[in-house]
Design an enzyme around this catalytic site. Structure first.
Site: not given
Ligand code: PNS
Length: 167
Positions: A21, A45, A98, A136
């Site tokens: 990030h 979440k 990514r 993450s």
């Protein structure tokens, strides 16, 4: 805001912020006058860190960060991203890609956001190769199983992960 000023929103869960990030933030600063790092308030979440904690950690990490002429702002948001982007008078949404595996999800989001708000552009930046496998989710999994995550998140965040998880 000056009429010619370009403001972009970098939205995400940031639970927590990773070096990947940070790399996207750094590279966005050369493209925009202001970058708002927008932390999604996503209780559904079941995040490890609250939106307030995530914003605070990002602010602390960015305190030492040289963003040149680009102003950095950290905020949390909830609801539809495009509504938030419009409320900030921003022109663009920044997302990092990514690998091919990110592409389909990002493509669907960008097209849906384009349908909802055609005036807003999604700008994709390719993640640097060295962080292209860092997420993450994976990072938390490795950390919770006592794996080493140093170098994949800022030092301050390693400390927060430790204190959050009992030492
Ligand atoms: O870091 P993430 O979890 O991949 O970020 C996803 C995020 C925050 C960009 C996405 O979930 C989002 O925009 N959520 C807000 C709700 C919304 O606008 N949903 C429709 C997107 S097409």
């Amino acid at each position: 805001m000056k009429p010619d000023m370009k403001r972009a929103i970098f939205p995400g869960s940031f639970d927590p912020l990773t070096m990947g990030h940070l790399d996207i933030i750094e590279r966005s600063t050369s493209l925009f006058d202001e970058l708002v790092i927008a932390v999604l308030n996503n209780p559904d979440k079941n995040p490890m860190f609250s939106p307030e904690e995530r914003c605070e950690m990002i602010e602390e990490v960015l305190a030492d960060f040289n963003s040149g002429d680009c102003r950095l702002v950290v905020e949390s948001f909830s609801g539809l991203l495009v509504n938030y982007v419009k409320s900030k008078n921003a022109t663009s949404i920044i997302r990092g890609i990514r690998a091919v595996s990110d592409y389909e999800y990002e493509r669907r989001m960008a097209l849906m956001n384009k349908r909802l708000a055609p005036e807003i552009e999604t700008v994709f930046l390719m993640a640097s190769e060295e962080y292209s496998y860092v997420s993450s989710r994976l990072l938390k999994q490795v950390f919770l199983l006592d794996g080493r995550v140093d170098g994949l998140v800022p030092k301050l965040i390693v400390d927060r992960l430790r204190s959050k998880n009992g030492g």
